[in-house]
Scaffold this active site. Structure first.
Site, PDB file in Angstrom:
ATOM      1  N   TYR A   1     -34.612 109.081  50.560  1.00 21.48           N
ATOM      2  CA  TYR A   1     -33.154 108.961  50.484  1.00 21.48           C
ATOM      3  C   TYR A   1     -32.582 108.691  51.874  1.00 21.48           C
ATOM      4  CZ  TYR A   1     -28.259 110.386  50.193  1.00 21.48           C
ATOM      5  OH  TYR A   1     -26.894 110.429  50.292  1.00 21.48           O
TER       6      TYR A   1
ATOM      7  N   SER B   1     -25.145 109.023  55.358  1.00 18.63           N
ATOM      8  CA  SER B   1     -25.392 110.433  55.066  1.00 18.63           C
ATOM      9  C   SER B   1     -25.849 111.167  56.317  1.00 18.63           C
ATOM     10  CB  SER B   1     -26.474 110.542  53.990  1.00 18.63           C
ATOM     11  OG  SER B   1     -26.958 111.867  53.878  1.00 18.63           O
TER      12      SER B   1
END
Length: 334
Positions: free
Chosen positions: A163, A138
């Site tokens: 995350y 990501s």
């Protein structure tokens, strides 16, 4: 293009985890349309509307070359059974617990899915050797980096959300398994992927719903944010080009690489909202809030490596991409 670049080999068996998810669905459908055998693996969790995931699956299930397995990455036996039964040539791990803000509310599920689940993927690729493991990383791994655009060569040692930390951990784990066991591994640092069949928790989706319903939208950091929005078809094309081209061994003995998958054109949040308003033909009711914990001010992808190695970089404009999304949304929900 890289030396020895290989086009997509439709004889390969490809296991896609998160096949009922946004990117997983689009990638699965694109490969199936080309006649590739796809094994989809997904636990159909309720992080967002399960019906949307089921609707995606209803499109994939009629394909003769598609096999679906309902399973959870954190259950090693379920994953082992899938590898044993289908012996995939290539694995694309897109299953993960997504969402920066949700990682603050419910951290446990991120460790279970993104750490334990990815460890199980690596172990299966070790014991059932594959030609190539691709996995979703990501843009969040860049944290609050001030240098832009973000390059794969930049330090990613300061994540600002759990995350992001799990995605950075995935990259480290994949590198280690590549070094120790020779697993060719490619990390895909996705930058704000959007488009039809997207995730309802994403801003473009929730903004569209709120504007059409005449409800207010929440604008964080008072609108002073930039995002490198990347249209789903561009993401699928990038992944397709990488699939049959595992990385070569580096000087330290690992067959490992990461790529930014982004549009390389950050959009200011307020300009993005104006574009959305223009396409919908209705003004948004805006409520302004400070920056949320875990969020970053700007994302901006340097895609030089992707362009150099594969002759491709995402280029769909935000107006074109949002236009296609709105057409789909109105057909699905209006």
């Amino acid at each position: 293009m890289i030396d020895g670049y290989k086009e997509l080999d439709i004889t390969k068996r490809i296991l896609i985890t998160g096949a009922a998810g946004f990117i997983g669905f689009h990638l699965s459908r694109a490969l199936l349309d080309k006649g590739v055998s796809v094994i989809g693996f997904d636990n159909l969790n309720d992080y967002y509307d399960v019906k949307l995931k089921e609707d995606r699956l209803n499109i994939l299930n009629p394909y003769e070359m598609f096999t679906f397995i309902k399973g959870d990455l954190s259950d090693k036996s379920e994953l082992n059974n899938a590898f044993e039964a289908y012996k995939p040539n290539i694995v694309v791990n897109l299953a993960a617990q997504a969402g920066v803000r949700y990682s603050i509310e419910n951290p446990d599920v991120y460790i279970q899915s993104n750490i334990t689940g990815f460890f199980n993927i690596l172990e299966c690729c070790r014991h059932y050797p594959v030609e190539h493991l691709l996995y979703a990383s990501s843009s969040s791994v860049y944290g609050g980096n001030k240098k832009v655009p973000f390059s794969e060569k930049d330090s990613v040692d300061a994540p600002v959300s759990l995350y992001a930390a799990t995605k950075k951990s995935n990259e480290l784990m994949a590198y280690t398994y590549s070094h120790l066991y020779g697993i060719p591994a490619t990390g895909l640092r996705f930058f704000t992927v959007y488009g039809p069949w997207g995730r309802p928790d994403m801003a473009y989706f929730s903004f569209t719903k709120a504007i059409l319903d005449g409800k207010p939208i929440k604008v964080f950091n008072h609108g002073d944010m930039y995002r490198d929005f990347t249209y789903i078809d561009d993401v699928v094309e990038a992944v397709e080009r990488i699939l049959c081209n595992p990385p070569k061994e580096n000087d330290l003995g690992a067959k490992y690489k990461v790529y930014n998958i982004g549009n390389s054109k950050p959009e200011k949040l307020m300009d993005f909202i104006e574009t959305l308003e223009a396409i919908i033909g209705k003004k948004a009711i805006k409520e302004f809030y400070p920056m949320q914990d875990g969020d970053v001010h700007r994302t901006y992808a340097d895609v030089e490596e992707l362009q150099k190695d594969f002759g491709f970089s995402p280029a769909t404009s935000i107006r074109d991409g949002l236009g296609l999304f709105i057409v789909w949304y109105k057909g699905a929900y209006a």
